[in-house]
Design an enzyme around this catalytic site. Structure first.
Site, PDB file in Angstrom:
ATOM      1  N   CYS A  27       2.584 -48.030 -26.939  1.00 15.38           N
ATOM      2  CA  CYS A  27       2.106 -49.192 -26.193  1.00 15.38           C
ATOM      3  C   CYS A  27       1.471 -50.202 -27.131  1.00 15.38           C
ATOM      4  O   CYS A  27       1.127 -49.898 -28.275  1.00 15.38           O
ATOM      5  CB  CYS A  27       1.053 -48.781 -25.158  1.00 15.38           C
ATOM      6  N   ASP A  40      -5.400 -86.374 -49.865  1.00 15.38           N
ATOM      7  CA  ASP A  40      -4.919 -87.050 -48.659  1.00 15.38           C
ATOM      8  C   ASP A  40      -5.957 -88.059 -48.181  1.00 15.38           C
ATOM      9  O   ASP A  40      -7.154 -87.754 -48.057  1.00 15.38           O
ATOM     10  CB  ASP A  40      -4.644 -86.020 -47.566  1.00 15.38           C
TER      11      ASP A  40
END
Length: 523
Positions: free
Chosen positions: A34, A473
């Protein structure tokens, strides 16, 4: 994580969906496995064993739980976070390389022997490359069985099996049901007929807790008059939280006309795939991403799903990322305001590298215009009956053959462009999910016209490096200055050391302080 028994037991007992995909719980009394968030009553701790992959569970003789469908958990964030051999191999296996080129092809792409690859995967995951690829084929087969009316023989080969017998044996072994029984389990009430005469098969069975349903859980399959599926409607799960604003905002704001579009609340784009082409439509929902895939060849289904998940960064662990970034008092309010930001990535690394060069020192609109011209002149046309997409993005080979004088850009950028596409076309430079991040970044910086910004944005969005950073940037420097942080590249890089290994996610939070369209979900 699977070796920390006490932590795994706590996760299972609390049904913590965050750990779905990190490990799998095998129950020795029932011989099923599971996901941690399985809604069933947790087994006794002494009856639990833990495995690092679904393939390892299958190798150990456990079958998948029919209730929580553990084989379809979100992928482990480890494979996108790490740059070592095992992580690179897992990214390639997810991209279908073993099915197409075999284990020798996987080893050749990584530069190791097949024996080394198998030994390292077995040591960490409990399963070799063939078993891992087999687990992926089994999930693809179940998806097609449950969501299409295709004959089983066609499904077997579409899922990548070499024979119908192997397909039948694998499905029975993994799911404890025959392929026909898998299809028959779908509630008849969940099947409805649309006015067009096509059918939509509902997603039967229970998904994982927290809305994390199967990695390719189909809500319906649209069929043509010949019975061949034209489109599949899927649910792509993610680990909550997920903030769609900058993710879909970035993709929509930078969309190349003809290749990408925002239509009816969905980001749509064309896909160049190993066996053909496709169109993906991706719509953000509260607990999943709705994905509609139209494919010219169903064998491309697992690769298309993998690339869409990668583009949207759906296997990330946002809780771990945000916990780290919250330790910075400047970033903490940004994270608290909109947690769960993802890094918008790409479905094609070479395409993104070309677009990064086109975007050097120009506006977003100008970059889109340059790319659209290339698409119309050199891209392969496609038919899109549901929207306005017209082409696949040109291949490096097609771009390498164009006349450089036809490019409406400065001579220096033209040289940068032609050098890049030439190296991509002849294989001198390879950009892919298996790329070694530091090595590839160094090779990019050695190309004429490639500075830190271009190399780092490719590392962040094309190669998937979660620690890529853009200190040069303009938007990052402006955000840093407004927030009272140092804004020079060297000082900002030093300041960002505390954000490692998640600096690419810090970039998203810093960009989000601006009013640029990339930060907002399109209306």
């Amino acid at each position: 994580m699977h070796t920390d028994t006490e932590r795994c037991v706590r996760a299972v007992q609390s049904k913590d969906a965050r750990f779905d995909g990190w490990f799998f719980t095998a129950v020795t009394t029932t011989r099923i496995y599971c996901r941690p968030s399985c809604p069933a009553v947790p087994p006794k701790p002494e009856n639990m064993t833990f495995h690092p992959s679904a393939a390892a569970c299958q190798q150990a003789g456990f079958r998948a739980c029919k209730r929580c469908r553990p084989d379809t958990s979100p992928g482990s964030p480890e494979w996108n976070q790490r740059a070592d051999l095992v992580a690179r191999a897992m990214r390639l296996i997810g991209d279908g390389i073993v099915d197409r080129e075999g284990v020798p092809g996987l080893a050749a792409r990584l530069g190791y022997s097949t024996r080394q690859i198998e030994r390292q995967l077995l040591a960490e995951l409990g399963a070799g490359p063939l078993a891992l690829a087999r687990a992926q084929r089994a999930q693809t087969a179940r998806l097609l069985v449950e969501t299409t009316a295709l004959p089983m023989a066609e499904i077997a080969f579409a899922a990548g099996f070499s024979s119908i017998r192997t397909f039948n044996d694998t499905v029975r072994e993994v799911f404890a049901l025959s392929p026909s029984a898998l299809r028959d389990r779908l509630p008849k009430s969940r099947t409805e007929t649309h006015p067009s005469g096509t059918s939509a098969v509902g997603a039967g069975g229970a998904g994982g807790a927290g809305g994390a349903e199967s990695a390719a859980r189909a809500e319906g399959a649209v069929s043509t008059a010949t019975g061949t599926p034209a489109a599949l409607n899927l649910r792509l799960p993610f680990r909550a939280p997920l903030n769609p604003d900058n993710l879909f905002g970035h993709l929509a704001a930078t969309a190349v006309p003809g290749v990408e579009e925002w239509r009816d609340g969905a980001y749509r784009r064309t896909l160049r795939l190993p066996y053909g082409h496709g169109i993906a439509a991706l719509t953000p929902k509260p607990d999943h991403i709705a994905c509609r895939l139209t494919l010219s060849d169903l064998r491309d289904l697992p690769v298309a799903i993998s690339r869409c998940r990668r583009m949207l960064d759906l296997d990330a662990d946002p809780v771990a990322v945000d916990e780290q970034l919250r330790t910075d008092p400047v970033l903490a309010p940004l994270v608290a305001k909109a947690p769960g930001r993802r890094v918008p990535r790409t479905v094609d690394e070479a395409e993104f590298a070309v677009r990064a060069v086109l975007g050097q020192q120009v506006s977003t609109a100008a970059a889109r215009t340059h790319a659209a011209r290339l698409v119309m002149a050199h891209g392969d046309p496609v038919h899109d009956p549901e929207g306005g997409l017209t082409h696949l993005f040109p291949t490096p080979q097609a771009l390498a053959a164009l006349d450089p004088e036809s490019l409406a850009m400065p001579r220096t950028r033209r040289t940068t462009f032609t050098n890049l596409v030439a190296q991509l076309a002849d294989g001198t430079l390879h950009l892919g999910v298996e790329s070694d991040w530091p090595e590839t970044r160094a090779r990019l910086l050695a190309l004429p016209g490639f500075g830190p910004w271009t190399a780092d944005v490719i590392a962040m969005r094309a190669l998937g490096d979660p620690d890529a950073f853009l200190p040069t940037d303009l938007g990052i420097r402006r955000a840093a200055q407004e927030l009272g942080m140092p804004s020079t590249p060297a000082a900002l890089t030093a300041r960002a050391a505390a954000w490692r290994p998640w600096r690419a996610y810090a970039v998203q939070y810093l960009w989000a302080t601006d009013s640029h369209p990339i930060n907002f979900l399109p209306v």
